[in-house]
Each structure stands twice: as structure tokens, then as C-alpha cells.
Design a protein around this motif. Structure first.
Motif, PDB file in Angstrom:
ATOM      1  N   ILE A   3       0.775  -1.163   0.011  1.00 22.64           N
ATOM      2  CA  ILE A   3      -0.005  -0.003   0.079  1.00 22.64           C
ATOM      3  C   ILE A   3       0.841   1.187  -0.057  1.00 22.64           C
ATOM      4  O   ILE A   3       1.923   1.372   0.663  1.00 22.64           O
ATOM      5  N   ALA A   4       0.642   2.183  -0.918  1.00 21.85           N
ATOM      6  CA  ALA A   4       1.199   3.615  -1.016  1.00 21.85           C
ATOM      7  C   ALA A   4       0.286   4.624  -0.284  1.00 21.85           C
ATOM      8  O   ALA A   4      -0.816   4.611  -0.473  1.00 21.85           O
ATOM      9  N   VAL A   5       0.736   5.393   0.619  1.00 24.27           N
ATOM     10  CA  VAL A   5      -0.102   6.382   1.249  1.00 24.27           C
ATOM     11  C   VAL A   5       0.735   7.845   0.467  1.00 24.27           C
ATOM     12  O   VAL A   5       1.948   7.876   1.172  1.00 24.27           O
ATOM     13  N   ILE A   6      -0.073   8.682  -0.059  1.00 20.84           N
ATOM     14  CA  ILE A   6       0.435   9.903  -0.643  1.00 20.84           C
ATOM     15  C   ILE A   6       0.267  11.143   0.465  1.00 20.84           C
ATOM     16  O   ILE A   6      -1.050  11.283   0.507  1.00 20.84           O
ATOM     17  N   GLY A   7       0.962  11.599   1.174  1.00 26.29           N
ATOM     18  CA  GLY A   7       0.560  12.573   2.051  1.00 26.29           C
ATOM     19  C   GLY A   7       1.048  12.194   3.459  1.00 26.29           C
ATOM     20  O   GLY A   7       0.517  11.052   4.204  1.00 26.29           O
ATOM     21  N   THR A  15      -3.568   6.399   9.015  1.00 26.73           N
ATOM     22  CA  THR A  15      -4.005   5.304   8.089  1.00 26.73           C
ATOM     23  C   THR A  15      -2.819   4.382   8.108  1.00 26.73           C
ATOM     24  O   THR A  15      -3.051   3.037   8.330  1.00 26.73           O
ATOM     25  N   ALA A  16      -1.593   4.959   7.896  1.00 25.03           N
ATOM     26  CA  ALA A  16      -0.252   3.923   7.615  1.00 25.03           C
ATOM     27  C   ALA A  16      -0.207   3.189   9.091  1.00 25.03           C
ATOM     28  O   ALA A  16       0.425   1.982   8.862  1.00 25.03           O
ATOM     29  N   VAL A  26       3.370  -0.987   3.917  1.00 28.31           N
ATOM     30  CA  VAL A  26       2.858   0.338   3.833  1.00 28.31           C
ATOM     31  C   VAL A  26       4.204   1.462   3.542  1.00 28.31           C
ATOM     32  O   VAL A  26       5.212   1.340   4.300  1.00 28.31           O
ATOM     33  N   THR A  27       4.145   2.199   2.393  1.00 32.59           N
ATOM     34  CA  THR A  27       5.030   3.179   2.292  1.00 32.59           C
ATOM     35  C   THR A  27       4.331   4.593   2.188  1.00 32.59           C
ATOM     36  O   THR A  27       3.219   4.634   1.601  1.00 32.59           O
ATOM     37  N   VAL A  28       4.898   5.588   2.908  1.00 34.71           N
ATOM     38  CA  VAL A  28       4.176   7.104   2.949  1.00 34.71           C
ATOM     39  C   VAL A  28       4.979   7.920   2.279  1.00 34.71           C
ATOM     40  O   VAL A  28       6.343   7.987   2.607  1.00 34.71           O
ATOM     41  N   PHE A  29       4.606   8.470   1.165  1.00 37.37           N
ATOM     42  CA  PHE A  29       5.399   9.544   0.220  1.00 37.37           C
ATOM     43  C   PHE A  29       4.915  10.814   0.866  1.00 37.37           C
ATOM     44  O   PHE A  29       3.980  11.256   0.655  1.00 37.37           O
ATOM     45  N   GLU A  30       6.096  11.582   1.113  1.00 42.31           N
ATOM     46  CA  GLU A  30       5.785  13.125   1.373  1.00 42.31           C
ATOM     47  C   GLU A  30       6.817  13.854   0.575  1.00 42.31           C
ATOM     48  O   GLU A  30       7.939  13.770   0.606  1.00 42.31           O
ATOM     49  N   ARG A  31       5.892  14.874   0.023  1.00 34.86           N
ATOM     50  CA  ARG A  31       6.823  15.780  -0.970  1.00 34.86           C
ATOM     51  C   ARG A  31       7.947  16.599  -0.179  1.00 34.86           C
ATOM     52  O   ARG A  31       8.809  17.094  -0.740  1.00 34.86           O
ATOM     53  N   LEU A 153      -2.834  -0.935  -3.665  1.00 35.88           N
ATOM     54  CA  LEU A 153      -3.769   0.214  -3.212  1.00 35.88           C
ATOM     55  C   LEU A 153      -2.989   1.561  -3.061  1.00 35.88           C
ATOM     56  O   LEU A 153      -1.850   1.343  -2.484  1.00 35.88           O
ATOM     57  N   ILE A 154      -3.579   2.442  -3.620  1.00 38.92           N
ATOM     58  CA  ILE A 154      -2.918   3.961  -3.612  1.00 38.92           C
ATOM     59  C   ILE A 154      -3.807   4.874  -2.619  1.00 38.92           C
ATOM     60  O   ILE A 154      -4.962   4.756  -3.163  1.00 38.92           O
ATOM     61  N   ILE A 155      -3.326   5.264  -1.436  1.00 35.72           N
ATOM     62  CA  ILE A 155      -4.382   5.997  -0.769  1.00 35.72           C
ATOM     63  C   ILE A 155      -3.873   7.485  -0.958  1.00 35.72           C
ATOM     64  O   ILE A 155      -2.778   8.061  -0.425  1.00 35.72           O
TER      65      ILE A 155
END
Length: 451
Positions: A3-7, A15-16, A26-31, A153-155
Motif C-alpha cells: 500500500i502507498a499513502v500519498i501525504g 492510516t499508515a 506500507v510506504t508513505v510518500f511526502e513531498r 492500493l494507493i491512498i
């Protein structure tokens, strides 16, 4: 399940935590180059506390908050301090006020090392679960090399200016400015509130007071203004606007360092979304239902989203192959993706992170790739599709209703006409306490879904 979490805001991180503890990869991507909460507080009512309990975060949350705020007098006051209406003691129920920085720390501490990848843009190119990932240099001076990666899944938890939202809804949904902006701050020292909190209302202006557990005070000042208003000195502007208002408003402003006072243009979404998911992509938090803060429910609804999604996906995660979740710890890492000039033009689309809020985040249909949308893989497998459909049916009606109520409350609270403001105050004073309790209960009573 991968699962990818964007933000990496409250919704994305909570959620992560829930999904990682359920066994997902789970991986969380933060800009943004680092996860920063900003200097403000957050009201968490009974519904948010129930969500934290469901996510296994209540004990850590209780350690940095206390219930003393529940004993404070609350409601609406005039600028001179006279009470217009007080909220009945039994209408609010459980309530905690938390420093956002403390909540972010709790969420980061609950994640396995390396879960959050900062300085990373993740672009959803369709609904089949594919992300284009690019690293950003620490000073934003270097170009980036991109790579594609598939997820189950992308969140999309990328906030008000979400680009993942466009991928899900099919058309851009621009933020809608409310007509007022809010300054927020936390005093650097404890301030005696004499047992009184809540909001004070004037003509197109409001001031809110909420005590933190350590005696410091979270406060907010709201005023009608153009969205692009500019002030040479933000703190001095607040002091001038609220001169003559009741104690301890002047003291609260004075006790807050000028550099810690931040102003935000208050916005919600210009229209309701038709759905919160499409294929292997789902939205939560402000990306799905950005709302004005007038009911104190922005954070609480994001936590409800997180808890609901975790409950619904947990049975699928337990059936899916994949590595066991690592033990909780804390590490926020810069993404290790090669940086070169080769990817200088790559990736216009759904950029990762709560920090992606510039003007160019809105108004284009970036990130929607017809080739992906027509790909059979863009449809989620039946069990995942059913879980996401139930999430949509549980969350969309409730959050959209609360967003509408919050906007209406803001419009009433920000009336500028002296005549209309007096009429508003008279109506507030006349509302029976049982109706106030019923309205509060309709928002604050919530429990996680059952399977």
C-alpha cells in the motif's frame, strides 16, 4: 498487501499506522523535505477518540492530553465577554485538545523505521495502482530521476490541493475560499483562563480559546478578508483587530512569539465528490472532504477515515502474502532514488504530500492517463472493490454532511452586519439546550464499522 499513502498529514500517517499494524507493507510518500505539523492545536471530540482507540493509539494520545478541558465553560461570548450561549456540560462528552506537533510525533513513533519517505513526489498515473516516484534534492535545486512502482492500493491523503482527487473523480475539484482567514498560535507559557474557553464573536471576527494539558493555550483569530490579503506584521494586525475584546485575549496574543503566529486562508471543496475511490485508488481526509474548521471536525473526520479503512481492509491484508510488519519505531528518511538530469521533465500529476499546496496544484487534469484508465488492471479485485465501496458508502454521506454544516456555521459566525450579528446572538441565546446537545451528538457519536 502493498500500500502507498500519498501525504504525511494526520490522515495519511494514522492510516499508515493502522494498516501497518494489520500486516500491510506500507510506504508513505511526502513531498516536503521533512514532516512538520505547524504551530497550532487540534480539538479531538469523542468520535476522534473512538477512532484513535480503534487504531491502537489512544494510550499514547492520552499521555499528552487530559480531560480537564471538559470542565471548562464553553460556548459563544460577545466581544465584551458576556455569554451569548453556553454549551450544556452533557452535550460535548469526551474532548481533548492536542498540540499538532505532539500528535504527529505519536503517529511517527508508531510507524516502522523507513515507512515515511520525505522529499519524494509520488504521481498517480491512473487507477491501476501505478505510481511514478521521483526524489527531490534537499534544496530543490537538482532535477529528479523517476521510476514506476506498482501497489495493490494507493491512498490519496494529499490534502486540500490534492491531485490524487482528480484521478479518482475524473475532473478537478478546486478549493473554495470561505471569505475569511484564520490566525493560529500556541502561547509559549501557561495562561490562566479562569475555567472559560470557547469562542467569542463580533462583526466579521471571532476569537477561539482552547487549553492544552500543560497550561499553554491554543488560540485562533478569524476575520473576513480577501484571500490574498497581505499584512506587514501579522501579530500586530491581530492585536489591533481585537483591541478592547475581553480578557485574556490580549494576554494570549502577547504570550505567543510573532514567528509562531500563522495565517491560513480557510477553504473547503467547491463541490461534493461523486465517489471516494476508483479502481485501486482511494481518498481520505482533506483530499476527499476538505471542510472549514467551524465544527472542530477536520482532524476527527480524517481519523474516522483511517479507522474505517483499517477495519475494512484488515481481513484482506491477513489473507494476502507479504512480509510481516516491522516493529513500531521512528525514522523519517529521505527517499533513496538516484537524482539526475534524465528525469527533469518527468511526472506532472498527483504530487505527494500535505505540503503540495501551490497554485499549480489545481486546475489541470494532470495525472489522468487514459491508457491506464482503460487497462483492465485499473479495476480493483472483487474483494478489494467491495471493501472500498463500503468505505465510500460509510464515509461519503457523513463527511459531506458535516462539511456542509461547518460551512453554514462559519457563514453565520462571520456576519459583519451589526443588525444581523445581533439577530444571530439572539437566536443562539434562544436555542434550547436539548437541541444543542442533539446537534453535537449527531456529529460526535461514532464508532468503527463492524464486519
Amino acid at each position: 498487501m502493498k500500500i502507498a499513502v500519498i501525504g504525511a498529514g494526520i490522515g495519511g500517517l494514522s492510516t499508515a499506522v493502522g494498516l501497518q499494524r494489520a500486516g500491510a507493507e506500507v510506504t508513505v510518500f511526502e513531498r516536503a523535505p521533512e514532516v512538520r505539523a505547524g504551530g497550532s492545536g487540534l480539538s479531538i471530540f469523542a468520535n476522534g477518540l473512538a477512532a484513535l482507540e480503534s487504531l491502537g493509539l489512544r494510550e499514547a494520545f492520552d499521555a499528552v492530553t487530559d480531560s480537564s478541558v471538559e470542565g471548562f465553560a464553553a460556548g459563544q461570548r460577545r466581544a465584551d465577554g458576556h455569554w451569548i450561549a453556553q454549551v450544556p456540560d452533557d452535550s460535548v462528552g469526551a474532548l481533548r485538545i492536542v498540540d499538532r506537533a505532539d500528535l504527529h510525533r505519536i503517529l511517527l513513533d508508531a510507524l516502522a523505521p523507513g515507512t515515511v519517505r520525505t522529499g519524494t513526489e509520488a504521481t498517480a498515473t491512473g487507477t491501476d495502482g501505478t505510481l511514478t516516484i521521483r526524489a527531490r534534492s534537499a534544496d530543490d535545486s537538482s532535477t529528479m530521476e523517476s521510476k514506476a512502482e506498482r501497489f495493490d492500493l494507493i491512498i490519496g491523503a494529499d490534502g486540500l490541493h490534492s491531485r490524487v482527487r482528480t484521478v479518482v473523480d475524473g475532473e478537478p475539484v478546486a478549493p473554495r475560499y470561505s471569505g475569511y482567514s484564520a490566525w493560529r498560535g500556541i502561547t509559549s507559557v501557561p495562561v490562566d483562563l479562569s475555567g472559560e474557553a470557547g469562542e467569542s464573536v463580533g462583526h466579521g471576527r471571532r476569537f477561539g480559546i482552547a487549553p492544552l494539558a500543560d497550561g499553554r493555550v491554543y488560540w485562533f483569530a478569524v476575520a473576513n478578508m480577501p484571500q490574498n490579503a497581505v499584512f506587514a506584521d501579522e501579530k500586530a494586525t491581530i492585536e489591533q483587530m481585537f483591541t478592547g475584546w475581553h480578557s485574556p485575549i490580549a494576554e494570549l496574543i502577547a504570550a505567543t512569539p510573532a514567528e509562531e503566529v500563522r495565517r491560513t486562508a480557510i477553504s473547503d471543496l467547491s463541490r461534493r465528490l461523486r465517489h471516494y475511490h476508483s479502481g485501486r485508488v482511494v481518498l481520505l481526509g482533506d483530499a476527499a472532504h476538505a471542510m472549514t474548521p467551524n465544527l472542530g471536525q477536520g482532524g476527527g473526520q480524517a481519523l474516522e477515515d483511517a479507522a474505517t479503512l483499517t477495519v475494512l481492509l484488515a481481513p484482506l491484508i491477513s489473507k494476502s502474502p507479504g512480509p510481516e510488519a516491522n516493529r513500531p519505531g521512528r525514522m523519517v528518511e529521505q527517499a533513496e532514488i538516484p537524482v539526475s538530469a534524465a528525469g527533469a521533465g518527468a511526472g506532472a500529476g498527483a504530487r505527494a504530500g500535505a505540503g503540495a499546496n501551490s497554485a499549480d496544484d489545481v486546475g489541470t487534469r494532470a495525472g489522468v492517463n487514459p491508457a491506464h484508465d482503460s487497462d483492465p488492471r485499473a479495476s480493483a479485485p472483487p474483494d478489494l472493490g467491495a471493501a472500498l465501496s463500503r468505505y465510500d458508502s460509510l464515509r461519503r454521506p457523513r463527511t459531506q454532511s458535516i462539511a456542509q454544516k461547518s460551512r453554514l456555521m462559519g457563514q453565520v459566525s462571520q456576519l459583519e452586519s451589526p443588525l444581523l450579528a445581533r439577530l444571530r446572538n439572539a437566536v443562539f441565546s434562544a436555542v434550547p439546550s436539548r437541541l444543542i446537545a442533539a446537534q453535537a451528538a449527531s456529529v460526535q457519536k461514532w464508532s468503527p464499522p463492524t464486519l
